[in-house]
Design an enzyme around this catalytic site. Structure first.
Site, mmCIF file in Angstrom:
data_model
loop_
_atom_site.group_PDB
_atom_site.id
_atom_site.type_symbol
_atom_site.label_atom_id
_atom_site.label_comp_id
_atom_site.label_asym_id
_atom_site.label_seq_id
_atom_site.Cartn_x
_atom_site.Cartn_y
_atom_site.Cartn_z
ATOM 1 N N SER A 164 0.851 -1.183 0.000
ATOM 2 C CA SER A 164 0.000 0.000 0.000
ATOM 3 C C SER A 164 0.892 1.240 0.000
ATOM 4 O O SER A 164 2.077 1.164 0.357
ATOM 5 C CB SER A 164 -0.885 0.007 1.257
ATOM 6 O OG SER A 164 -1.532 1.244 1.435
ATOM 7 N N TYR A 176 -2.306 -1.488 10.514
ATOM 8 C CA TYR A 176 -2.346 -1.504 9.045
ATOM 9 C C TYR A 176 -1.045 -0.991 8.425
ATOM 10 O O TYR A 176 -0.429 -1.673 7.600
ATOM 11 C CB TYR A 176 -3.533 -0.698 8.516
ATOM 12 C CG TYR A 176 -3.716 -0.876 7.026
ATOM 13 C CD1 TYR A 176 -4.324 -2.027 6.529
ATOM 14 C CD2 TYR A 176 -3.252 0.078 6.125
ATOM 15 C CE1 TYR A 176 -4.475 -2.211 5.165
ATOM 16 C CE2 TYR A 176 -3.401 -0.098 4.758
ATOM 17 C CZ TYR A 176 -4.017 -1.239 4.276
ATOM 18 O OH TYR A 176 -4.146 -1.422 2.920
#
Length: 317
Positions: A164, A176
């Site tokens: 990401s 995350y």
């Protein structure tokens, strides 16, 4: 002088364009295993590769997701139920893949499965909150890869890991961003180790796209849960206004998410089918023009930009 420089730059991009257009032969004989195919990128990629003629082995978390995918694809596509946090489940799925690929080996492994909650400021969370994400996004990627790597090595194939832009710039607390930084590091070390065997590793770094990972209701709910469990001291330090402002910002995120998921799956497909795949793929305008440039900026400047755009705690100095 500038004319020569422009000509060299133009020649470089022309050669790169030509090189990246070369496609691997006999794609219809190649097997690709994809995790997280219930929805989002994994679901679209499975359909996309199936249309291309590859033999897709799609791992779904639920029976419902697997059934829906099978109904929308050809008979070539096969599904298996996989929870990437369950070691026994991974072993069963690995044996299932072995039985299908045989001596040909596994051409492609796409580690796509991921979650984004619990997410909140670090101080509002517990160790278990971090582990819920790390078990899926990082440890799951590692275990699935290690289990299937002998089959990928046999085919001299590809490993495609979905990271990401938040694996380049850490914007908020929770597991995350940590997990995506970890995927970047794991992919880099793996690429260098297994390049000796003809295996290529590619990293996909999407920006913000409209998938279950960017579900604003789930993320807002996670912020609220973290706040509700926080100690009185933490609540006093941050204040109710901080929570309200954070949830408002999260609500605006949906409007910023790109709807066209094929910008990401096209990168995945290229990494699997091109003779010369890239090491990293940045997908989305925000990835290319905001977060990628930010990742190369001095840390103090990135900190200033993020601080300016974030709500301030009640007791901030």
């Amino acid at each position: 002088m500038w004319l020569y420089l422009a000509a060299l730059v133009g020649l470089y991009y022309l050669l790169r364009w030509y090189r990246e257009r070369q496609v691997v032969s006999h794609l219809r004989d190649k097997y690709v295993f994809i995790t997280g195919c219930d929805s989002g990128f994994g679901n679209l990629l499975a359909k996309q590769l199936d249309l291309r003629g590859l033999r897709v082995l799609a791992a779904c978390l639920t029976e419902k997701g697997a059934e829906l995918l099978k109904n929308q694809t050809s008979d070539r596509l096969e599904t298996v139920i996989l929870d990437v946090t369950n070691t026994e489940n991974i072993a069963v799925a690995t044996q299932w893949v072995k039985e299908r690929v045989g001596d040909r080996g596994l051409w492609g492994l796409v580690n796509n499965a991921g979650v984004s909650v619990p997410t909140a400021p670090n101080e509002w969370l517990t160790k278990q909150d971090f582990m819920k994400i790390l078990n899926v996004n990082l440890l799951g990627v590692i275990e699935v890869t290690l289990s299937l790597l002998p089959l990928v090595r046999k085919a001299r194939g590809r490993v495609v890991n979905v990271a990401s832009v938040l694996g380049r710039v850490s914007l908020y607390g929770g597991g995350y961003c940590i997990s995506k930084y970890g995927v970047e590091a794991f992919s880099d070390s793996l690429r260098r180790e297994i390049s000796h065997f003809g295996v290529k590793v590619a990293i996909i770094e999407p920006g913000y796209f409209n998938t279950p990972v960017t579900d604003t209701e789930a993320i807002s709910g996670s912020f609220q849960e973290g706040w509700d469990r926080a100690s009185p001291e933490v609540k006093e330090a941050y204040g109710e206004k901080y929570l309200a402002s954070s949830i408002k910002i999260i609500g605006l995120m949906k409007k910023q998410c790109t709807q066209n998921l094929s910008l990401v799956t096209d990168c995945m497909e290229h990494a699997l089918t091109a003779c010369h795949p890239r090491t990293r793929y940045s997908a989305g305008w925000d990835a290319k023009f905001i977060y990628l440039p930010m990742s190369y900026m001095p840390t103090f400047l990135v900190d200033a930009v993020i601080s300016w755009s974030s709500p301030r705690p009640a007791k901030a100095l």
